[in-house]
Design a protein around this motif. Structure first.
Motif, PDB file in Angstrom:
ATOM      1  N   GLU A   1       0.830  -1.208   0.000  1.00  0.00           N
ATOM      2  CA  GLU A   1       0.000   0.000   0.000  1.00  0.00           C
ATOM      3  C   GLU A   1       0.865   1.259   0.000  1.00  0.00           C
ATOM      4  N   ILE A   2       1.942   1.246   0.760  1.00  0.00           N
ATOM      5  CA  ILE A   2       2.849   2.402   0.814  1.00  0.00           C
ATOM      6  C   ILE A   2       3.495   2.622  -0.545  1.00  0.00           C
ATOM      7  N   LEU A   3       3.972   1.553  -1.156  1.00  0.00           N
ATOM      8  CA  LEU A   3       4.601   1.674  -2.476  1.00  0.00           C
ATOM      9  C   LEU A   3       3.604   2.117  -3.543  1.00  0.00           C
ATOM     10  N   GLU A   4       2.365   1.654  -3.450  1.00  0.00           N
ATOM     11  CA  GLU A   4       1.345   2.092  -4.404  1.00  0.00           C
ATOM     12  C   GLU A   4       1.118   3.600  -4.301  1.00  0.00           C
ATOM     13  N   CYS A   5       1.064   4.111  -3.089  1.00  0.00           N
ATOM     14  CA  CYS A   5       0.866   5.554  -2.894  1.00  0.00           C
ATOM     15  C   CYS A   5       2.060   6.344  -3.419  1.00  0.00           C
ATOM     16  N   LEU A   6       3.276   5.865  -3.167  1.00  0.00           N
ATOM     17  CA  LEU A   6       4.458   6.551  -3.681  1.00  0.00           C
ATOM     18  C   LEU A   6       4.491   6.502  -5.207  1.00  0.00           C
ATOM     19  N   ALA A   7       4.056   5.392  -5.791  1.00  0.00           N
ATOM     20  CA  ALA A   7       3.993   5.291  -7.252  1.00  0.00           C
ATOM     21  C   ALA A   7       2.955   6.262  -7.811  1.00  0.00           C
ATOM     22  N   MET A   8       1.846   6.404  -7.115  1.00  0.00           N
ATOM     23  CA  MET A   8       0.823   7.362  -7.558  1.00  0.00           C
ATOM     24  C   MET A   8       1.355   8.787  -7.500  1.00  0.00           C
ATOM     25  N   LEU A   9       2.142   9.094  -6.466  1.00  0.00           N
ATOM     26  CA  LEU A   9       2.771  10.419  -6.392  1.00  0.00           C
ATOM     27  C   LEU A   9       3.736  10.630  -7.553  1.00  0.00           C
ATOM     28  N   ALA A  10       4.508   9.609  -7.862  1.00  0.00           N
ATOM     29  CA  ALA A  10       5.462   9.710  -8.967  1.00  0.00           C
ATOM     30  C   ALA A  10       4.748   9.894 -10.299  1.00  0.00           C
ATOM     31  N   GLU A  11       3.524   9.390 -10.400  1.00  0.00           N
ATOM     32  CA  GLU A  11       2.729   9.565 -11.611  1.00  0.00           C
ATOM     33  C   GLU A  11       2.005  10.903 -11.621  1.00  0.00           C
ATOM     34  N   ARG A  12       2.357  11.784 -10.696  1.00  0.00           N
ATOM     35  CA  ARG A  12       1.851  13.153 -10.620  1.00  0.00           C
ATOM     36  C   ARG A  12       0.411  13.238 -10.125  1.00  0.00           C
ATOM     37  N   ASN A  13      -0.048  12.260  -9.365  1.00  0.00           N
ATOM     38  CA  ASN A  13      -1.352  12.369  -8.729  1.00  0.00           C
ATOM     39  C   ASN A  13      -1.219  13.279  -7.516  1.00  0.00           C
ATOM     40  N   SER A  14      -2.245  14.038  -7.229  1.00  0.00           N
ATOM     41  CA  SER A  14      -2.199  14.933  -6.072  1.00  0.00           C
ATOM     42  C   SER A  14      -2.435  14.130  -4.792  1.00  0.00           C
ATOM     43  N   LEU A  15      -2.072  14.738  -3.678  1.00  0.00           N
ATOM     44  CA  LEU A  15      -2.314  14.095  -2.386  1.00  0.00           C
ATOM     45  C   LEU A  15      -3.808  13.911  -2.159  1.00  0.00           C
ATOM     46  N   ALA A  16      -4.598  14.898  -2.578  1.00  0.00           N
ATOM     47  CA  ALA A  16      -6.048  14.809  -2.419  1.00  0.00           C
ATOM     48  C   ALA A  16      -6.618  13.652  -3.244  1.00  0.00           C
ATOM     49  N   ALA A  17      -6.095  13.458  -4.447  1.00  0.00           N
ATOM     50  CA  ALA A  17      -6.570  12.364  -5.292  1.00  0.00           C
ATOM     51  C   ALA A  17      -6.222  11.010  -4.674  1.00  0.00           C
TER      52      ALA A  17
END
Length: 155
Positions: free
Chosen positions: A68-84
């Protein structure tokens, strides 16, 4: 182990008073069951100390799974916002920022995991680390206080 490579957390004893402290793959570390959350426990046969397999990693002491932590970091790297990410995963924005700050201390390991398991580019990872450097440095804008009474025009 070859010099210049990182040691896996469970391959050496963490007890500084142990004669085998820091000796990698010395044969003194054995599996010793699992925690209630499923994390591998290890025991040093020399000093008898017990520790968890993720000690010294970004995942140590956290309530969420490494996946779950890695998925969130990957989403950040894909330029998703924290709110998203909060909307999709249901994890607080502050928690994700804390993970990102912890990850910045383990850059090599995190980058290797993200590149191997997610479709990310080096450019996306560089953008994520740049984001870490700027987080918390937001400029404060002083607002002019308007103390006009009802019907008066502020100056």
């Amino acid at each position: 182990m070859k010099a210049g490579r990182l040691a896996i957390a469970g391959s050496f004893c963490w007890n500084k008073d142990c004669p085998d402290y820091g000796k990698v793959d010395h044969g003194n570390i054995v599996r010793y069951g699992r925690t209630s959350k499923g994390t591998q426990r290890l025991k040093c046969k020399t000093c008898g100390r017990v520790f968890v397999g993720n000690k010294g990693t970004i995942f140590y002491g956290l309530h969420h799974s490494p996946k779950e932590i890695l998925e969130c970091l990957a989403m950040l790297a894909e330029r998703n916002s924290l709110a998203a990410i909060h909307r999709v995963k249901g994890i607080k924005e502050e928690t994700i920022v804390d993970w990102l700050r912890k990850a910045s201390a383990h850059v090599e390991e995190i980058e290797a995991l993200l590149l191997a398991n997610y479709h990310l580019t080096r450019v996306q990872l560089d953008a994520m680390w740049t984001y870490v450097g700027h987080k918390g440095e937001k400029a404060t804008i002083l607002k002019r206080s308007i103390e006009a009474h009802s019907g008066e025009v502020p100056r």
